[in-house]
Design a protein around this motif. Structure first.
Motif, PDB file in Angstrom:
ATOM      1  N   GLY A 193       4.779  -1.718  36.948  1.00 25.41           N
ATOM      2  CA  GLY A 193       3.716  -0.646  37.312  1.00 25.41           C
ATOM      3  C   GLY A 193       3.329  -0.275  35.899  1.00 25.41           C
ATOM      4  O   GLY A 193       1.946   0.016  35.705  1.00 25.41           O
ATOM      5  N   ASN A 194       4.224   0.005  34.838  1.00 19.50           N
ATOM      6  CA  ASN A 194       3.681   0.597  33.736  1.00 19.50           C
ATOM      7  C   ASN A 194       2.757  -0.488  32.714  1.00 19.50           C
ATOM      8  O   ASN A 194       1.541  -0.015  32.271  1.00 19.50           O
ATOM      9  N   ALA A 195       3.147  -1.701  33.031  1.00 16.78           N
ATOM     10  CA  ALA A 195       2.446  -2.707  32.304  1.00 16.78           C
ATOM     11  C   ALA A 195       1.023  -3.073  32.932  1.00 16.78           C
ATOM     12  O   ALA A 195      -0.018  -3.208  32.278  1.00 16.78           O
ATOM     13  N   ALA A 196       1.147  -3.103  34.202  1.00 10.60           N
ATOM     14  CA  ALA A 196      -0.226  -3.341  35.115  1.00 10.60           C
ATOM     15  C   ALA A 196      -1.132  -2.059  34.586  1.00 10.60           C
ATOM     16  O   ALA A 196      -2.518  -2.289  34.421  1.00 10.60           O
ATOM     17  N   LEU A 197      -0.836  -1.030  34.643  1.00  9.72           N
ATOM     18  CA  LEU A 197      -1.612   0.344  34.239  1.00  9.72           C
ATOM     19  C   LEU A 197      -2.105  -0.012  32.961  1.00  9.72           C
ATOM     20  O   LEU A 197      -3.487   0.089  32.520  1.00  9.72           O
ATOM     21  N   ALA A 198      -1.169  -0.179  32.036  1.00 11.07           N
ATOM     22  CA  ALA A 198      -1.713  -0.363  30.545  1.00 11.07           C
ATOM     23  C   ALA A 198      -2.753  -1.420  30.676  1.00 11.07           C
ATOM     24  O   ALA A 198      -3.758  -1.154  29.873  1.00 11.07           O
ATOM     25  N   LEU A 199      -2.630  -2.650  31.330  1.00  9.50           N
ATOM     26  CA  LEU A 199      -3.574  -3.671  31.205  1.00  9.50           C
ATOM     27  C   LEU A 199      -5.049  -3.181  31.680  1.00  9.50           C
ATOM     28  O   LEU A 199      -6.103  -3.356  31.150  1.00  9.50           O
ATOM     29  N   VAL A 200      -4.971  -2.489  32.923  1.00  8.83           N
ATOM     30  CA  VAL A 200      -6.267  -2.134  33.650  1.00  8.83           C
ATOM     31  C   VAL A 200      -6.781  -0.778  33.042  1.00  8.83           C
ATOM     32  O   VAL A 200      -8.143  -0.734  32.978  1.00  8.83           O
ATOM     33  N   GLN A 201      -6.148  -0.243  32.021  1.00  7.56           N
ATOM     34  CA  GLN A 201      -6.648   0.868  31.196  1.00  7.56           C
ATOM     35  C   GLN A 201      -7.319   0.271  30.220  1.00  7.56           C
ATOM     36  O   GLN A 201      -7.914   0.872  29.301  1.00  7.56           O
ATOM     37  N   LEU A 240       0.724 -14.424  27.645  1.00  5.02           N
ATOM     38  CA  LEU A 240       1.385 -13.307  28.668  1.00  5.02           C
ATOM     39  C   LEU A 240       2.812 -13.146  28.010  1.00  5.02           C
ATOM     40  O   LEU A 240       3.560 -12.083  28.107  1.00  5.02           O
ATOM     41  N   ASP A 241       3.551 -14.129  27.834  1.00  2.00           N
ATOM     42  CA  ASP A 241       5.223 -14.128  27.638  1.00  2.00           C
ATOM     43  C   ASP A 241       5.335 -13.307  26.179  1.00  2.00           C
ATOM     44  O   ASP A 241       6.167 -12.453  26.274  1.00  2.00           O
ATOM     45  N   GLY A 242       4.558 -13.575  25.362  1.00  2.00           N
ATOM     46  CA  GLY A 242       4.689 -12.690  23.922  1.00  2.00           C
ATOM     47  C   GLY A 242       4.115 -11.382  24.269  1.00  2.00           C
ATOM     48  O   GLY A 242       4.554 -10.387  23.543  1.00  2.00           O
ATOM     49  N   ALA A 243       3.037 -11.167  24.962  1.00  4.47           N
ATOM     50  CA  ALA A 243       2.427  -9.896  25.485  1.00  4.47           C
ATOM     51  C   ALA A 243       3.597  -8.939  25.944  1.00  4.47           C
ATOM     52  O   ALA A 243       3.376  -7.734  26.065  1.00  4.47           O
ATOM     53  N   ILE A 244       4.645  -9.441  26.599  1.00  5.10           N
ATOM     54  CA  ILE A 244       5.655  -8.665  27.432  1.00  5.10           C
ATOM     55  C   ILE A 244       6.184  -7.589  26.684  1.00  5.10           C
ATOM     56  O   ILE A 244       6.435  -6.518  26.919  1.00  5.10           O
ATOM     57  N   ASP A 245       6.607  -8.130  25.416  1.00  3.45           N
ATOM     58  CA  ASP A 245       7.320  -7.258  24.193  1.00  3.45           C
ATOM     59  C   ASP A 245       6.347  -6.054  24.052  1.00  3.45           C
ATOM     60  O   ASP A 245       6.773  -5.030  23.922  1.00  3.45           O
ATOM     61  N   GLU A 246       5.126  -6.411  23.714  1.00  4.03           N
ATOM     62  CA  GLU A 246       4.139  -5.302  23.219  1.00  4.03           C
ATOM     63  C   GLU A 246       4.032  -4.241  24.485  1.00  4.03           C
ATOM     64  O   GLU A 246       3.705  -3.161  24.727  1.00  4.03           O
ATOM     65  N   LEU A 247       3.924  -4.800  25.797  1.00  5.95           N
ATOM     66  CA  LEU A 247       3.806  -3.979  26.872  1.00  5.95           C
ATOM     67  C   LEU A 247       5.187  -3.153  27.206  1.00  5.95           C
ATOM     68  O   LEU A 247       4.963  -1.942  27.563  1.00  5.95           O
ATOM     69  N   LEU A 248       6.283  -3.839  26.915  1.00  5.17           N
ATOM     70  CA  LEU A 248       7.411  -3.020  26.872  1.00  5.17           C
ATOM     71  C   LEU A 248       7.519  -2.002  25.786  1.00  5.17           C
ATOM     72  O   LEU A 248       8.268  -0.549  26.127  1.00  5.17           O
ATOM     73  N   ARG A 249       7.186  -2.178  24.611  1.00  3.44           N
ATOM     74  CA  ARG A 249       6.989  -1.132  23.681  1.00  3.44           C
ATOM     75  C   ARG A 249       6.185  -0.264  23.848  1.00  3.44           C
ATOM     76  O   ARG A 249       6.169   1.131  23.914  1.00  3.44           O
ATOM     77  N   PHE A 250       4.834  -0.427  24.522  1.00  4.06           N
ATOM     78  CA  PHE A 250       3.822   0.465  24.508  1.00  4.06           C
ATOM     79  C   PHE A 250       4.401   1.573  25.670  1.00  4.06           C
ATOM     80  O   PHE A 250       3.949   2.723  25.386  1.00  4.06           O
ATOM     81  N   ASP A 251       4.870   1.193  26.963  1.00  4.90           N
ATOM     82  CA  ASP A 251       5.040   2.096  27.715  1.00  4.90           C
ATOM     83  C   ASP A 251       6.599   1.954  28.471  1.00  4.90           C
ATOM     84  O   ASP A 251       6.777   1.183  29.515  1.00  4.90           O
ATOM     85  N   SER A 252       7.489   2.149  27.605  1.00  7.66           N
ATOM     86  CA  SER A 252       8.952   1.642  27.985  1.00  7.66           C
ATOM     87  C   SER A 252       9.285   2.323  29.303  1.00  7.66           C
ATOM     88  O   SER A 252       9.146   3.447  29.813  1.00  7.66           O
ATOM     89  N   PRO A 253      10.198   1.486  30.258  1.00 10.07           N
ATOM     90  CA  PRO A 253      10.361   1.733  31.585  1.00 10.07           C
ATOM     91  C   PRO A 253      11.564   2.686  31.575  1.00 10.07           C
ATOM     92  O   PRO A 253      11.958   3.159  32.617  1.00 10.07           O
TER      93      PRO A 253
END
Length: 393
Positions: free
Chosen positions: A241-249, A264-277
């Motif tokens: 949910g957090n990652a999808a929100l970050a991308l659509v925003q 995308l595989d590499g982007a997963i780490d940045e999405l985890l960093r940006f809004d940690s679950p």
């Protein structure tokens, strides 16, 4: 000073609070709850990484609370899980489940996860939406995967999800306590049923260990089953949910992945960093006095490590409040660090990557259906996740 982690604004957007606390000191004493209680909160990245690996910060909460009266009624299967153990008990318990969650094991599950995602998205509207990504993807995907892995019957999965969500209800201890008993009771009954009719799930494997060479007590068996069930989907649900929100925003980042989905595989780490679950990791306490980040912490006090804050530390990440898919974010602490690093991290990454890839490629025009201020966030300081994410697809 009131508890900054219970302010309603914190649940909606914790990052200003984290920044304010970290700006004052990367480790600082903060009030928690009522009655003059306090904890030490770790918000700096270097300090959080150090704290995660410091053996003087114990996870053995039973030892910490021994002899103290409690107004809580949390079932021992939840309060005294593997997460609340230190070596050597922790290594023994973790070793029994590690093989099921390796990178190789996650890779073998990819065809099943991909098929499940495709089945879920086949039911999404083809007229532009709207659809709630949390209810229709972020929740059912990881719940189904972990239940399938463990051997939980399909008919019971809705109840499992509901109890799990109740466990993290901030400020509502009675709800959380009741849920702990419900889910522990369910797993106790399921284990008994599986002894009569064995299957091929991970719970069946743990039962064999318990009944075969007695490497697990009955209480440990139930607790480990509960932990795997809850931890196996809660973090992943929040992350998707957090990652999808970050991308659509961030349409530019979304477009970048749409054009080059192999990133995308590499982007997963940045999405985890940006809004940690995981906003704040589970409870630790100091077994002796120590100094962390220049702050003296006495013996016998609670210590809270905040991955959500550490992942936005400007001392470690340049412009940390900016989503940058080209950034090397592998140093993020969303899954923790050290011996307690999330055992299910490879599976969580695989599920999120497959789900997000399908979302981006199958629905290239995906966009928010409501303004950001209308989004509802879960009221829990441990987890960082949306209650719903309406999208136009």
């Amino acid at each position: 000073m009131s508890d900054p982690l219970q302010d309603p604004r914190f649940f909606t957007d914790p990052y200003p609070t984290y920044a304010q606390l970290r700006g004052a000191a990367p480790v600082r004493k903060v009030p928690t709850g009522s009655g003059g209680r306090y904890s030490y909160l770790v918000t700096g990245h270097a300090e959080a990484r150090e704290a995660f690996a410091d053996p003087r910060l114990s996870k053995n909460t039973a030892r910490f609370f021994a002899g103290q009266p409690s107004r809580r009624d949390i079932h021992p299967a939840v309060s005294q899980s593997m997460l609340a153990t230190d070596p050597p008990e922790h290594a023994r318990l973790r070793g029994l489940v590690t093989k099921a969650f390796t990178t190789g094991a996650a890779a073998r599950l990819r065809p099943y996860i991909t098929g499940l995602v495709d089945t879920i998205l086949d039911d999404w509207p083809r007229n532009g939406g709207p659809v709630d990504l949390v209810a229709s993807l972020a929740v059912p995907l990881p719940v189904t995967v972990i239940c399938q892995l463990l051997g939980v019957p399909e008919a019971d999965r809705g109840s499992v999800r509901a109890w799990s969500g109740e466990l993290f209800a901030a400020g509502e201890p009675q709800r959380a306590d009741a849920a702990s008993h419900a889910i522990a009771g369910y797993m106790t009954d399921l284990i008994a049923a599986k002894r009569g009719t064995p299957g091929d799930g991970l719970i069946d494997d743990l039962i064999a260990v318990r009944d075969g060479d007695d490497r697990l007590s009955e209480a440990e068996l139930v607790s480990l089953a509960v932990l795997l069930l809850v931890a196996g989907h809660e973090t992943t649900t929040n992350f998707i949910g957090n990652a999808a929100l970050a991308l659509v925003q961030h349409p530019d980042s979304l477009g970048q992945l749409r054009d080059e989905p192999q990133l995308l595989d590499g982007a997963i780490d940045e999405l985890l960093r940006f809004d940690s679950p995981v906003g704040i990791a589970t409870f630790r306490y100091s077994t002796e006095a120590l100094t962390l980040g220049g702050t003296e912490i006495p013996a016998g006090v609670p210590v809270l490590i905040a991955p959500g804050a550490a992942n936005r530390d400007p001392a470690r990440f340049t412009e940390p409040d900016r989503l940058d898919l080209d950034r090397d974010s592998r140093a993020h602490l969303a899954f923790g660090h050290g011996i307690h690093r999330c055992v299910g991290a490879p599976l969580a990454r695989a599920e999120a990557e497959i789900a997000l890839r399908a979302l981006i490629t199958r629905f290239p025009k995906v966009r928010p259906a409501v303004p950001a201020e209308e989004l509802r966030w879960r009221h829990t300081r441990l987890m960082r996740g949306l209650e719903s994410l309406p999208l136009l697809v």
